[in-house]
Design a protein around this motif. Structure first.
Motif, PDB file in Angstrom:
ATOM      1  N   ARG A  55     -10.675  -3.183  -1.541  1.00 23.06           N
ATOM      2  CA  ARG A  55     -10.028  -2.795  -0.283  1.00 23.06           C
ATOM      3  C   ARG A  55     -10.768  -3.335   0.931  1.00 23.06           C
ATOM      4  NH1 ARG A  55      -6.045   1.157  -0.424  1.00 23.06           N
ATOM      5  NH2 ARG A  55      -6.513   1.757   1.722  1.00 23.06           N
ATOM      6  N   ASN A 109      -9.621  -6.764   1.766  1.00 20.65           N
ATOM      7  CA  ASN A 109      -8.201  -6.936   2.023  1.00 20.65           C
ATOM      8  C   ASN A 109      -7.908  -6.605   3.480  1.00 20.65           C
ATOM      9  OD1 ASN A 109      -5.532  -7.491   1.426  1.00 20.65           O
ATOM     10  ND2 ASN A 109      -5.479  -6.171  -0.383  1.00 20.65           N
ATOM     11  N   LEU A 132      -7.076  -1.660   5.982  1.00 22.75           N
ATOM     12  CA  LEU A 132      -5.954  -0.974   5.336  1.00 22.75           C
ATOM     13  C   LEU A 132      -5.720   0.423   5.901  1.00 22.75           C
ATOM     14  CD1 LEU A 132      -6.207  -1.979   1.562  1.00 22.75           C
ATOM     15  CD2 LEU A 132      -5.070  -3.148   3.448  1.00 22.75           C
ATOM     16  N   MET A 184      -3.063  -5.347  -4.011  1.00 28.33           N
ATOM     17  CA  MET A 184      -3.722  -4.064  -3.790  1.00 28.33           C
ATOM     18  C   MET A 184      -4.824  -3.787  -4.807  1.00 28.33           C
ATOM     19  SD  MET A 184      -2.799  -2.639  -1.021  1.00 28.33           S
ATOM     20  CE  MET A 184      -3.490  -1.012  -1.315  1.00 28.33           C
ATOM     21  N   ALA A 210      -0.069  -5.841   2.152  1.00 25.08           N
ATOM     22  CA  ALA A 210      -1.412  -6.375   2.356  1.00 25.08           C
ATOM     23  C   ALA A 210      -1.415  -7.878   2.127  1.00 25.08           C
ATOM     24  CB  ALA A 210      -2.398  -5.688   1.418  1.00 25.08           C
ATOM     25  N   ASP A 258       0.868  -1.186   0.000  1.00 24.58           N
ATOM     26  CA  ASP A 258       0.000   0.000   0.000  1.00 24.58           C
ATOM     27  C   ASP A 258       0.901   1.231   0.000  1.00 24.58           C
ATOM     28  OD1 ASP A 258      -1.773   2.058   0.441  1.00 24.58           O
ATOM     29  OD2 ASP A 258      -2.739   1.130   2.180  1.00 24.58           O
TER      30      ASP A 258
END
Length: 379
Positions: free
Chosen positions: A238, A241, A296, A234, A230, A223
């Motif tokens: 999102r 993740n 994230l 990516m 992650a 990221d």
């Protein structure tokens, strides 16, 4: 858990004594579990897990190749003839129980009777075969271990490697792709395995491939906003993740262990930022407990504290080694033994408040204790 070893003397450095107590617990409590009640002498394999209360084997549903390989690594590190003999037994079982003589490679698991259970060929398992064989070859000089290491590496590169410099996470028994995105965790353990293989063989292939892996991970999993790696690429949604603080610390330690290979890597620079992000958002400074997962943006996703993440945090602090990191390591040392260790072994998972959330002791965990404790200062 009393972290003061019995032979500590007046005037001894408390920090050194505490580190010694961790190693004494590992040598005197953890390792004997896996040559005693955790060892199935009939199958010549470690049980998957022991009860955290009475240290007896839990009902057997499977045996995994990865678990055998992790124990092979652990006992390849042990001093003395007993450790060497047990490592030899594990090495024989790794090839004898899990190698797929028809298709090649290693199946994921066998059942309680020793028959194939899950015949998937996954990168995680094959990475640990390379890692464990490197450790066993270093310990024993076994030509069979070197041959298995070389063969597993060739298979990984021929079957799992993809055109973008990454690897399939899993393949069918006949090596057909199963679909799905690449995953950082098996690639991280392949990085660990290739570092170990490079150390014991000196072959330039491993150094070149490690540089390629670092570049591909940087391009795919990092990221840009935080430097964190992650769990999924990516480009993935999102919301689906996540960032695991323990993996940021583990990646940091791996790259820091080989500065000559990674000092100019953009991934190493990203991980310097990821370390701070994981520390800020993933560590409860009141207990030094490391959370399992974050979104994230750093908000909590899974607050459970798994022992492996605690030990990876300690290893990263020791490897980093500056005054701030060592102060955090001292705080960790005061909290971790009392929270996670006990006279019969360890707690695998705790809530932030210290409630035991998973009582069994998996055979895979001593590997994490070994890699972390090896990095801790000895004086």
């Amino acid at each position: 858990m009393n972290v003061t070893p019995p032979l500590a003397t007046a005037g001894a450095d408390p920090k050194a004594a505490s580190f010694a107590a961790l190693r004494a617990h590992y040598d005197g409590v953890v390792l004997p579990l896996w040559t005693g009640p955790g060892w199935n002498a009939t199958m010549q394999l470690p049980y998957e897990a022991l009860s955290g209360t009475d240290q007896q084997p839990l009902p057997v549903a499977r045996y995994r190749a990865m678990a055998c390989a992790r124990q092979l690594y652990v006992f390849s590190q042990c001093d003395g003839t007993d450790g060497a003999a047990h490592a030899a037994r594990l090495f024989a079982s790794l090839g004898g129980r899990f190698a797929d003589g028809g298709q090649g490679g290693f199946i994921y698991s066998i059942d309680a009777q020793g028959q194939p259970l899950d015949t998937t060929k996954d990168l995680y398992t094959h990475a640990f075969v390379v890692f464990a064989c490197a450790a066993y070859f270093k310990r024993s000089g076994s030509a069979q271990a070197r041959a298995l290491l070389d063969g597993a590496t060739r298979l990984i590169e021929a079957r799992f490697a993809t055109a973008d410099g990454l690897y399939h996470a899993a393949l069918a028994q006949d090596f057909r792709p199963l679909g799905g995105p690449p995953q950082q965790n098996p690639i991280m353990h392949l990085t660990e395995a290739y570092l170990a293989a490079f150390e014991v063989t000196g072959e330039r292939f491993y150094a070149d491939r490690l540089a390629g892996i670092a570049a591909a991970v940087l391009a795919t999993f990092v990221d840009p906003a935080t430097g964190c790696i992650a769990e999924l690429p990516m480009c993935t949604d999102r919301a689906g993740n996540r960032v695991e603080p323990g993996h940021q610390f583990e990646w940091f330690s791996l790259l820091a262990s080989a500065p000559a290979l990674f000092e100019d890597s953009g991934l190493a620079q990203a991980l310097a930022r990821a370390f701070g992000f994981a520390m800020q958002h993933g560590v409860d400074t009141s207990t030094m407990g490391v959370a399992a997962a974050l979104h994230l943006d750093g908000s909590p996703r899974d607050p459970i504290q798994r022992i492996w993440a605690q030990t990876e945090f300690a290893r990263a602090l020791a490897v980093r080694g500056d005054s701030v990191a060592l102060a955090h390591l001292q705080a960790w040392l005061k909290a971790y033994p009392a929270r996670f260790l006990h006279a019969g072994g360890w707690h695998e998972c705790l809530s932030p408040a210290g409630k035991v959330e998973r009582a069994e002791m998996p055979s895979t965990t001593p590997y994490h204790l070994a890699t972390a404790y090896q990095a801790l200062p000895r004086d």
